[in-house]
Design a protein around this motif. Sequence first.
Motif, PDB file in Angstrom:
ATOM      1  N   ALA A   1       1.069  -1.686  -0.384  1.00  7.88           N
ATOM      2  CA  ALA A   1       0.055  -0.284   0.337  1.00  7.88           C
ATOM      3  C   ALA A   1       1.225   1.540   0.324  1.00  7.88           C
ATOM      4  CB  ALA A   1      -1.211  -0.339   1.143  1.00  7.88           C
ATOM      5  N   LYS A   2       0.129   2.516  -0.651  1.00  3.83           N
ATOM      6  CA  LYS A   2       1.089   3.474  -0.514  1.00  3.83           C
ATOM      7  C   LYS A   2       0.977   3.801   0.490  1.00  3.83           C
ATOM      8  CE  LYS A   2       1.366   3.425  -5.678  1.00  3.83           C
ATOM      9  NZ  LYS A   2       1.198   4.226  -7.020  1.00  3.83           N
ATOM     10  N   LEU A   3       2.019   4.976   0.615  1.00  2.00           N
ATOM     11  CA  LEU A   3       2.302   6.006   1.614  1.00  2.00           C
ATOM     12  C   LEU A   3       1.164   6.793   1.635  1.00  2.00           C
ATOM     13  CD1 LEU A   3       3.418   6.090   4.734  1.00  2.00           C
ATOM     14  CD2 LEU A   3       4.693   7.428   3.560  1.00  2.00           C
ATOM     15  N   GLU A   4       0.871   7.381   0.787  1.00  2.00           N
ATOM     16  CA  GLU A   4       0.034   8.424   0.830  1.00  2.00           C
ATOM     17  C   GLU A   4      -1.702   8.109   1.281  1.00  2.00           C
ATOM     18  OE1 GLU A   4       1.215   7.877  -3.354  1.00  2.00           O
ATOM     19  OE2 GLU A   4       2.212   7.769  -1.633  1.00  2.00           O
ATOM     20  N   ASP A   5      -2.336   6.492   0.607  1.00  4.03           N
ATOM     21  CA  ASP A   5      -3.307   6.781   0.824  1.00  4.03           C
ATOM     22  C   ASP A   5      -3.676   6.441   2.463  1.00  4.03           C
ATOM     23  OD1 ASP A   5      -3.777   6.368  -1.755  1.00  4.03           O
ATOM     24  OD2 ASP A   5      -2.599   4.116  -2.053  1.00  4.03           O
ATOM     25  N   SER A   6      -2.526   6.208   3.084  1.00  2.20           N
ATOM     26  CA  SER A   6      -2.976   5.885   4.222  1.00  2.20           C
ATOM     27  C   SER A   6      -3.584   7.237   5.304  1.00  2.20           C
ATOM     28  CB  SER A   6      -1.613   5.094   5.440  1.00  2.20           C
ATOM     29  OG  SER A   6      -0.761   6.141   5.461  1.00  2.20           O
ATOM     30  N   PHE A   7      -4.039   8.395   4.396  1.00  2.48           N
ATOM     31  CA  PHE A   7      -4.107   9.665   4.910  1.00  2.48           C
ATOM     32  C   PHE A   7      -5.493   9.782   5.212  1.00  2.48           C
ATOM     33  CE2 PHE A   7       0.798  10.168   5.421  1.00  2.48           C
ATOM     34  CZ  PHE A   7       1.030  10.638   5.925  1.00  2.48           C
ATOM     35  N   GLY A   8      -6.221   8.970   4.053  1.00  3.55           N
ATOM     36  CA  GLY A   8      -7.890   9.530   3.470  1.00  3.55           C
ATOM     37  C   GLY A   8      -7.633   8.861   2.050  1.00  3.55           C
ATOM     38  N   ALA A   9      -9.468   9.005   2.067  1.00  2.00           N
ATOM     39  CA  ALA A   9      -9.949   8.246   1.455  1.00  2.00           C
ATOM     40  C   ALA A   9      -9.587   8.689   0.047  1.00  2.00           C
ATOM     41  CB  ALA A   9     -11.581   8.569   1.133  1.00  2.00           C
ATOM     42  N   ASN A  10      -9.159  10.125  -0.705  1.00  2.00           N
ATOM     43  CA  ASN A  10      -8.854  10.227  -1.649  1.00  2.00           C
ATOM     44  C   ASN A  10      -7.162  11.142  -1.883  1.00  2.00           C
ATOM     45  OD1 ASN A  10     -11.450   9.436  -3.130  1.00  2.00           O
ATOM     46  ND2 ASN A  10     -12.926  11.360  -2.312  1.00  2.00           N
ATOM     47  N   PHE A  11      -6.966  11.357  -0.361  1.00  2.00           N
ATOM     48  CA  PHE A  11      -5.261  12.072  -0.340  1.00  2.00           C
ATOM     49  C   PHE A  11      -4.510  11.711  -1.443  1.00  2.00           C
ATOM     50  CE2 PHE A  11      -1.303  12.788   1.434  1.00  2.00           C
ATOM     51  CZ  PHE A  11      -1.516  14.091   1.541  1.00  2.00           C
ATOM     52  N   GLY A  12      -4.133   9.783  -1.168  1.00  2.00           N
ATOM     53  CA  GLY A  12      -4.207   9.522  -2.329  1.00  2.00           C
ATOM     54  C   GLY A  12      -3.915   9.755  -3.799  1.00  2.00           C
ATOM     55  N   VAL A  13      -4.837   9.686  -4.503  1.00  2.00           N
ATOM     56  CA  VAL A  13      -5.510  10.400  -5.413  1.00  2.00           C
ATOM     57  C   VAL A  13      -4.742  11.746  -5.401  1.00  2.00           C
ATOM     58  CG1 VAL A  13      -6.631  10.404  -6.954  1.00  2.00           C
ATOM     59  CG2 VAL A  13      -7.187   8.466  -5.208  1.00  2.00           C
ATOM     60  N   ALA A  14      -4.932  12.580  -4.988  1.00  2.00           N
ATOM     61  CA  ALA A  14      -5.024  14.046  -4.977  1.00  2.00           C
ATOM     62  C   ALA A  14      -3.109  14.032  -4.934  1.00  2.00           C
ATOM     63  CB  ALA A  14      -6.280  14.823  -4.259  1.00  2.00           C
ATOM     64  N   TYR A  15      -2.350  13.850  -4.233  1.00  2.00           N
ATOM     65  CA  TYR A  15      -1.887  13.275  -3.907  1.00  2.00           C
ATOM     66  C   TYR A  15      -0.507  13.363  -5.848  1.00  2.00           C
ATOM     67  CZ  TYR A  15       3.740  12.722  -2.201  1.00  2.00           C
ATOM     68  OH  TYR A  15       4.838  12.462  -1.992  1.00  2.00           O
ATOM     69  N   ARG A  16      -1.521  12.524  -6.500  1.00  2.00           N
ATOM     70  CA  ARG A  16      -0.658  11.447  -7.333  1.00  2.00           C
ATOM     71  C   ARG A  16      -0.734  12.451  -8.108  1.00  2.00           C
ATOM     72  NH1 ARG A  16      -1.367   6.653  -4.008  1.00  2.00           N
ATOM     73  NH2 ARG A  16      -3.573   6.177  -5.451  1.00  2.00           N
ATOM     74  N   ALA A  17      -1.589  13.542  -8.801  1.00  2.00           N
ATOM     75  CA  ALA A  17      -2.307  13.772  -9.642  1.00  2.00           C
ATOM     76  C   ALA A  17      -0.946  14.957 -10.245  1.00  2.00           C
ATOM     77  CB  ALA A  17      -3.479  15.007  -8.817  1.00  2.00           C
ATOM     78  N   ASP A  18      -1.506  15.351 -11.599  1.00  2.00           N
ATOM     79  CA  ASP A  18      -0.038  16.109 -11.777  1.00  2.00           C
ATOM     80  C   ASP A  18      -0.337  17.194 -11.452  1.00  2.00           C
ATOM     81  OD1 ASP A  18      -0.596  18.007 -14.575  1.00  2.00           O
ATOM     82  OD2 ASP A  18       1.171  16.376 -14.752  1.00  2.00           O
ATOM     83  N   PRO A  19       0.667  18.214 -11.266  1.00  2.00           N
ATOM     84  CA  PRO A  19       0.697  19.224 -10.738  1.00  2.00           C
ATOM     85  C   PRO A  19      -0.119  20.338 -11.510  1.00  2.00           C
ATOM     86  CG  PRO A  19       3.081  18.427 -10.919  1.00  2.00           C
ATOM     87  CD  PRO A  19       1.666  17.764 -11.507  1.00  2.00           C
TER      88      PRO A  19
END
Length: 81
Positions: A39-57
């Motif tokens: 599991a990716k670390l950024e997915d552990s901070f909230g439901a859509n946090f990982g998706v927003a984190y990996r989004a194109d800048p």
Amino acid sequence: MSKLLRNMLFASAAGAALAACGGGDQATPTTPVVTTPAAKLEDSFGANFGVAYRADPNSVAKDPQPGDIIPLSLTATPVTI
């Protein structure tokens, strides 16, 4: 050297040489190793946090929704980084 000792040495040398052979012609069935991705670390901070984190800048900014970011707690189990 006695004949018996010579035959025993020959037999043991031949056995060692044959034991090193792999047989090569016979196909041995193998089970493929299946690993699950960690599991990716950024997915552990909230439901859509990982998706927003990996989004194109340069993508369109997204307003946080309820449940996107988990509240901080000093008594919760720490997240390993």
